[in-house]
Write an enzyme that holds these catalytic residues in place. Sequence first.
Site, PDB file in Angstrom:
ATOM      1  N   ASP A   7      45.007  37.089  35.937  1.00  0.00           N
ATOM      2  CA  ASP A   7      44.126  37.931  36.712  1.00  0.00           C
ATOM      3  C   ASP A   7      42.811  37.209  37.391  1.00  0.00           C
ATOM      4  OD1 ASP A   7      43.939  40.403  38.489  1.00  0.00           O
ATOM      5  OD2 ASP A   7      42.511  40.756  37.088  1.00  0.00           O
ATOM      6  N   ASP A  46      40.117  39.354  39.692  1.00  0.00           N
ATOM      7  CA  ASP A  46      38.942  40.274  39.530  1.00  0.00           C
ATOM      8  C   ASP A  46      38.883  40.824  38.429  1.00  0.00           C
ATOM      9  OD1 ASP A  46      38.519  39.603  42.158  1.00  0.00           O
ATOM     10  OD2 ASP A  46      39.121  41.484  43.230  1.00  0.00           O
ATOM     11  N   ASP A  85      43.242  42.713  33.173  1.00  0.00           N
ATOM     12  CA  ASP A  85      42.353  43.879  32.694  1.00  0.00           C
ATOM     13  C   ASP A  85      42.732  45.240  33.290  1.00  0.00           C
ATOM     14  OD1 ASP A  85      41.325  42.902  35.228  1.00  0.00           O
ATOM     15  OD2 ASP A  85      40.047  44.716  35.178  1.00  0.00           O
TER      16      ASP A  85
END
Length: 261
Positions: A11, A13, A199
């Site tokens: 991922d 961001d 996250d």
Amino acid sequence: MTNPSLIVFTDLDGTLLDHHSYSWAPALPALAKLRAMGVPVVLASSKTAAEIAPLRNEMRLPHCPAIVENGAGLLPAKTDPDETGEDYARLRAALDTLPADLRTPFRGFGDMSPQEVADITGLPLDNARLARARAFSEPGLFDGTRETLQAFVAALEAKGLTARRGGRFLTLSFGGTKADRMDEIIKEYGNPTSIALGDAPNDVEMLERADHGVIIANPSGNALPLLAGEREGRILRSEKAGPDGWNEMMLRLVSTLTTSK
């Protein structure tokens, strides 16, 4: 193409990119290590192909495919973004057929100006324009009750659309997840051992599907619940946030995996 022994899916961001500054500089040592080992690093994000392509080049990863718009689409290796956006046009048309009481609470990027997108995301204006260059999906904010949201999602499903909650936005698409695209890419590379890092809730399927997963700490978001893979020891959690955690955990995991072979 020689099939690698490892492949990494990450991922952006809040994971490889700092949640506030969008910097990935702290992860340079791990990225350099992976590049020297010939390990593909596949960027997997809610970002558009127009956003990911320059990032992929900056990170010296143009030879790797990228998963865009939360898995709704794919940016092949060594390929420029496709700006036709036919899926996006169909999505917007379907969205606008909803009753006003369901449509009005949702404000997608297509309903916002570049400046509004910049204000909401914290992106520079030029980057916000790239974020609005949608081809497969529509992120947005939903300002309504839980009941209205449930009705909104049900109405979308009746039109073949799915709604998935990411770190900040509710994203609409015709389906496809990061995990779906991950499976396709792993097969293309000859089924190497896979590592996934993320996250947010929209990373869970990818984390669970990989051979090894890392949940990157994100103090700015809600912590992910205990995952099945954690109980099995396949998924770890970082203590450091963002690219600092990414770098530390990636170096540790690669060292463990290569030493054990």
